[in-house]
Scaffold this active site. Structure first.
Site, PDB file in Angstrom:
ATOM      1  N   GLY A  22       0.810  -1.216   0.000  1.00 56.42           N
ATOM      2  CA  GLY A  22       0.000   0.000   0.000  1.00 56.42           C
ATOM      3  C   GLY A  22       0.838   1.258   0.000  1.00 56.42           C
ATOM      4  O   GLY A  22       0.529   2.222   0.694  1.00 56.42           O
ATOM      5  N   ASN A  24       1.573   3.481  -2.415  1.00 52.26           N
ATOM      6  CA  ASN A  24       1.418   4.539  -3.422  1.00 52.26           C
ATOM      7  C   ASN A  24       0.815   5.827  -2.860  1.00 52.26           C
ATOM      8  O   ASN A  24       0.875   6.869  -3.483  1.00 52.26           O
ATOM      9  CB  ASN A  24       0.612   4.045  -4.634  1.00 52.26           C
ATOM     10  CG  ASN A  24      -0.755   3.517  -4.250  1.00 52.26           C
ATOM     11  OD1 ASN A  24      -0.986   3.191  -3.098  1.00 52.26           O
ATOM     12  ND2 ASN A  24      -1.651   3.423  -5.211  1.00 52.26           N
ATOM     13  N   GLY A  26      -0.314   8.063   1.144  1.00 51.11           N
ATOM     14  CA  GLY A  26      -0.423   8.118   2.600  1.00 51.11           C
ATOM     15  C   GLY A  26       0.769   7.593   3.357  1.00 51.11           C
ATOM     16  O   GLY A  26       1.928   7.870   3.043  1.00 51.11           O
ATOM     17  N   GLY A  28       1.986   4.579   3.681  1.00 54.42           N
ATOM     18  CA  GLY A  28       2.862   3.676   2.939  1.00 54.42           C
ATOM     19  C   GLY A  28       3.829   4.431   2.048  1.00 54.42           C
ATOM     20  O   GLY A  28       5.012   4.087   1.957  1.00 54.42           O
ATOM     21  N   SER A 146      -3.750  -0.213  14.710  1.00 56.83           N
ATOM     22  CA  SER A 146      -4.438   1.056  14.959  1.00 56.83           C
ATOM     23  C   SER A 146      -4.881   1.099  16.415  1.00 56.83           C
ATOM     24  O   SER A 146      -5.123   0.055  17.025  1.00 56.83           O
ATOM     25  CB  SER A 146      -5.671   1.164  14.060  1.00 56.83           C
ATOM     26  OG  SER A 146      -6.530   2.215  14.483  1.00 56.83           O
ATOM     27  N   TYR A 172     -13.749  -3.092  11.430  1.00 51.62           N
ATOM     28  CA  TYR A 172     -12.401  -2.512  11.333  1.00 51.62           C
ATOM     29  C   TYR A 172     -11.609  -2.821  12.605  1.00 51.62           C
ATOM     30  O   TYR A 172     -10.445  -3.236  12.548  1.00 51.62           O
ATOM     31  CB  TYR A 172     -12.496  -0.997  11.130  1.00 51.62           C
ATOM     32  CG  TYR A 172     -11.149  -0.310  11.036  1.00 51.62           C
ATOM     33  CD1 TYR A 172     -10.302  -0.551   9.954  1.00 51.62           C
ATOM     34  CD2 TYR A 172     -10.717   0.569  12.033  1.00 51.62           C
ATOM     35  CE1 TYR A 172      -9.060   0.075   9.864  1.00 51.62           C
ATOM     36  CE2 TYR A 172      -9.478   1.203  11.946  1.00 51.62           C
ATOM     37  CZ  TYR A 172      -8.661   0.948  10.860  1.00 51.62           C
ATOM     38  OH  TYR A 172      -7.427   1.558  10.778  1.00 51.62           O
TER      39      TYR A 172
END
Length: 295
Positions: A22, A24, A26, A28, A146, A172
């Protein structure tokens, strides 16, 4: 007072290979960028290859792109095989990619989207590339969780895929709790004989594309409580590079409520340390994904 850890504290990474999922946008992207700037050979493992190439073009250093769709076990297996063909070793595997508070959907394999993308996908991917890390001194698996792992969080073994009822916040939370249960169980299995360690991190409240499905009220207060992706990525970067990191540690921001600040070792919920749940989730995850770990 202890010094605040920043990107400047990242040691030289030349000669190290880092795979960041991930990467690409934020967190990451910022993680991959910082590692590349410190000399690492970085692989952006992303679902959208074109977006990955655009991200790579904005980074300096040795950066390549690998297609990886964590919602597809077939894509995960292909990506793992590709990495075996292109790299003799991996020093850092950073399980960063994820989805948050999405409307009810399923992955290609029929898993609830958040549980599948945030836990089962990284679980399978880690298992399939772990043999590239095990011989490497100082190699690490870093999984991004998280603070939401504490909120309404439980592993609902009787309804893992939320087929009977679906609440996007609870789903989540379940997936982020699963990230920590996985991190700790992987560390236990690696044990003291392996030089590979498993650690976790969380970014606090970071303003990224991930929050696009969150509630309007949360987005209104976000500027007051959140931090930018560069700051959010620091916990992951410290977990990945600080020489003092130990297996089974969890890094997050040092500010009030863990929402923002500089990275330090933080505590996760008591439930995340339940060894019975860790082992049960591991067995269930192996059965669902068909991936057995070499530890």
């Amino acid at each position: 007072m202890a010094m605040k850890w920043t990107e400047r504290d990242i040691p030289e990474q030349r000669g190290r290979v880092a795979v960041v999922t991930g990467a690409n946008t934020g967190l990451g992207f910022e993680t991959a960028r910082a590692l590349a700037e410190h000399g690492a050979t970085v692989v952006l493992a992303v679902r959208d290859v074109e977006k990955g190439r655009q991200a790579a073009a904005r980074m300096s250093g040795d950066v390549t792109v690998q297609e990886l769709d964590l919602t597809s076990l077939e894509s995960i297996r292909v990506a793992a095989a590709d990495l075996h063909g292109t790299h003799q070793k991996i020093d850092l595997l950073i399980n960063n990619a994820g989805v948050m508070h999405s409307p009810k959907q399923t992955t290609r394999d029929g898993f609830e989207l958040q549980f599948g993308t945030n836990h089962l996908g990284p679980f399978a991917f880690t298992g399939l590339v772990l043999d590239l890390l095990l011989p490497v001194p100082g190699s690490r698996v870093v999984t991004v969780s998280s603070f939401a792992h504490r909120m309404r969080a439980a592993i609902h073994f009787d309804d893992l895929q939320s087929e009977r009822s679906y609440n996007r916040v609870a789903a989540y939370a379940q997936s982020k709790l699963a990230n920590l249960l996985f991190t700790y169980e992987l560390q236990r299995r690696l044990g003291s004989l392996s030089t590979t360690i498993s650690v976790a991190a969380h970014p606090g409240m970071a303003t990224t594309d991930l929050t696009r499905h969150t509630f309007a009220a949360m987005r209104v207060f976000a500027p007051l409580t959140s931090q930018n992706p560069e700051m959010g990525a620091l916990a992951t970067l410290r977990a990945a590079t600080d020489p003092t990191v130990r297996g089974g540690q969890y890094y997050g921001p040092d500010g009030v409520g863990g929402l923002r600040g500089h990275p330090k070792v933080v505590k996760s919920s008591p439930g995340s340390h339940d060894r019975t749940v860790q082992q049960r989730l591991w067995t269930v995850s192996e059965n669902l994904t068909g991936v057995k770990f070499p530890v």
